[in-house]
Design a protein around this motif. Structure first.
Motif, PDB file in Angstrom:
ATOM      1  N   LYS A  13       0.703 -11.023  15.579  1.00 45.66           N
ATOM      2  CA  LYS A  13      -0.447 -10.114  15.700  1.00 45.66           C
ATOM      3  C   LYS A  13      -0.601  -9.338  14.389  1.00 45.66           C
ATOM      4  O   LYS A  13       0.350  -9.181  13.639  1.00 45.66           O
ATOM      5  N   ALA A  14      -1.764  -8.835  14.145  1.00 40.45           N
ATOM      6  CA  ALA A  14      -2.039  -8.128  12.899  1.00 40.45           C
ATOM      7  C   ALA A  14      -1.523  -6.696  12.951  1.00 40.45           C
ATOM      8  O   ALA A  14      -2.268  -5.724  12.875  1.00 40.45           O
ATOM      9  N   LYS A  15      -0.230  -6.563  13.127  1.00 44.56           N
ATOM     10  CA  LYS A  15       0.385  -5.237  13.178  1.00 44.56           C
ATOM     11  C   LYS A  15       1.050  -4.965  11.832  1.00 44.56           C
ATOM     12  O   LYS A  15       1.734  -5.839  11.304  1.00 44.56           O
ATOM     13  N   PRO A  16       0.860  -3.780  11.288  1.00 42.15           N
ATOM     14  CA  PRO A  16       1.499  -3.484  10.003  1.00 42.15           C
ATOM     15  C   PRO A  16       3.019  -3.375  10.156  1.00 42.15           C
ATOM     16  O   PRO A  16       3.504  -2.963  11.206  1.00 42.15           O
ATOM     17  N   THR A  17       3.728  -3.765   9.118  1.00 42.21           N
ATOM     18  CA  THR A  17       5.188  -3.643   9.125  1.00 42.21           C
ATOM     19  C   THR A  17       5.550  -2.181   8.904  1.00 42.21           C
ATOM     20  O   THR A  17       5.012  -1.535   8.005  1.00 42.21           O
ATOM     21  N   HIS A  18       6.454  -1.674   9.706  1.00 46.61           N
ATOM     22  CA  HIS A  18       6.869  -0.281   9.561  1.00 46.61           C
ATOM     23  C   HIS A  18       8.063  -0.220   8.606  1.00 46.61           C
ATOM     24  O   HIS A  18       9.150  -0.671   8.959  1.00 46.61           O
ATOM     25  N   HIS A  19       7.849   0.304   7.407  1.00 47.37           N
ATOM     26  CA  HIS A  19       8.930   0.424   6.429  1.00 47.37           C
ATOM     27  C   HIS A  19       9.685   1.714   6.676  1.00 47.37           C
ATOM     28  O   HIS A  19       9.104   2.731   7.043  1.00 47.37           O
ATOM     29  N   THR A  20      10.976   1.669   6.395  1.00 48.55           N
ATOM     30  CA  THR A  20      11.783   2.875   6.569  1.00 48.55           C
ATOM     31  C   THR A  20      11.544   3.815   5.393  1.00 48.55           C
ATOM     32  O   THR A  20      11.119   3.379   4.318  1.00 48.55           O
ATOM     33  N   SER A  21      11.824   5.098   5.598  1.00 50.92           N
ATOM     34  CA  SER A  21      11.634   6.058   4.504  1.00 50.92           C
ATOM     35  C   SER A  21      12.573   5.733   3.353  1.00 50.92           C
ATOM     36  O   SER A  21      12.246   5.966   2.184  1.00 50.92           O
ATOM     37  N   LYS A  22      13.735   5.165   3.667  1.00 53.18           N
ATOM     38  CA  LYS A  22      14.688   4.779   2.613  1.00 53.18           C
ATOM     39  C   LYS A  22      14.067   3.698   1.719  1.00 53.18           C
ATOM     40  O   LYS A  22      14.150   3.775   0.486  1.00 53.18           O
ATOM     41  N   LEU A  24      10.842   3.074   1.315  1.00 51.32           N
ATOM     42  CA  LEU A  24       9.705   3.641   0.594  1.00 51.32           C
ATOM     43  C   LEU A  24      10.154   4.490  -0.587  1.00 51.32           C
ATOM     44  O   LEU A  24       9.558   4.433  -1.660  1.00 51.32           O
ATOM     45  N   LYS A  25      11.234   5.275  -0.392  1.00 51.79           N
ATOM     46  CA  LYS A  25      11.765   6.098  -1.489  1.00 51.79           C
ATOM     47  C   LYS A  25      12.320   5.218  -2.603  1.00 51.79           C
ATOM     48  O   LYS A  25      12.127   5.495  -3.787  1.00 51.79           O
ATOM     49  N   ALA A  26      13.018   4.149  -2.231  1.00 53.43           N
ATOM     50  CA  ALA A  26      13.581   3.235  -3.227  1.00 53.43           C
ATOM     51  C   ALA A  26      12.468   2.573  -4.040  1.00 53.43           C
ATOM     52  O   ALA A  26      12.572   2.409  -5.256  1.00 53.43           O
ATOM     53  N   LYS A  27      11.378   2.210  -3.329  1.00 56.69           N
ATOM     54  CA  LYS A  27      10.243   1.571  -3.991  1.00 56.69           C
ATOM     55  C   LYS A  27       9.570   2.532  -4.970  1.00 56.69           C
ATOM     56  O   LYS A  27       9.238   2.167  -6.100  1.00 56.69           O
ATOM     57  N   ALA A  31       9.433   2.327  -9.127  1.00 54.06           N
ATOM     58  CA  ALA A  31       8.155   2.306  -9.835  1.00 54.06           C
ATOM     59  C   ALA A  31       8.036   3.438 -10.847  1.00 54.06           C
ATOM     60  O   ALA A  31       7.386   3.283 -11.874  1.00 54.06           O
ATOM     61  N   LEU A  32       8.662   4.579 -10.564  1.00 54.01           N
ATOM     62  CA  LEU A  32       8.441   5.763 -11.388  1.00 54.01           C
ATOM     63  C   LEU A  32       9.547   6.074 -12.392  1.00 54.01           C
ATOM     64  O   LEU A  32       9.366   6.883 -13.280  1.00 54.01           O
TER      65      LEU A  32
END
Length: 129
Positions: A13-22, A24-27, A31-32
């Motif tokens: 189904k077209a459900k977005p993947t839920h990324h963990t805050s860990k 997202l912070k690593a990403k 990048a920065l």
């Protein structure tokens, strides 16, 4: 004759993947954070101060360990006075390879006035009329 029916799993189904805050912070961190690559890191890479110079081929290295690796790989037949052991190599590097003033590379090696006249290898400077 019998008909064989294969049941395939239904598509997702077209459900977005839920990324963990860990994650997202690593990403965001990846990048920065300046890791010394790309155009911004070129100045750091070009202005590296190299404190060791190979007496045989004039190759510069930033540390004794790098110079040891260089000598063992590029000058395999060379044996220092103390014999063929790591301590003899390190003594040789400390006495023979260390430079009193660090060797500058890249932009630091050429003075500001010399940079204007520098022609990149493989390019021909056009004459002005």
């Amino acid at each position: 004759s019998s008909i064989i029916f294969f049941s395939l799993p239904m598509p997702r189904k077209a459900k977005p993947t839920h990324h963990t805050s860990k994650e997202l912070k690593a990403k965001a961190d990846a990048a920065l954070t300046n890791r010394g690559g790309g155009k911004s890191g070129m100045a750091q890479r070009n202005n590296a101060k190299l404190g060791f110079l190979c007496p045989q081929c004039q190759t510069a290295a930033p540390s004794a360990k790098n110079m040891l690796t260089h000598i063992q790989n590029k000058h395999a037949k060379f044996v220092p006075e103390g014999g063929n052991n790591e301590q003899a190599y390190l003594d040789y590097i400390e006495n023979e390879c260390k430079t009193s003033t660090p060797v500058a590379t890249g932009a630091a090696a050429t003075s500001s006035s010399a940079g204007k006249n520098y022609v990149k290898p493989g390019t021909i400077k056009k004459q002005r009329k």
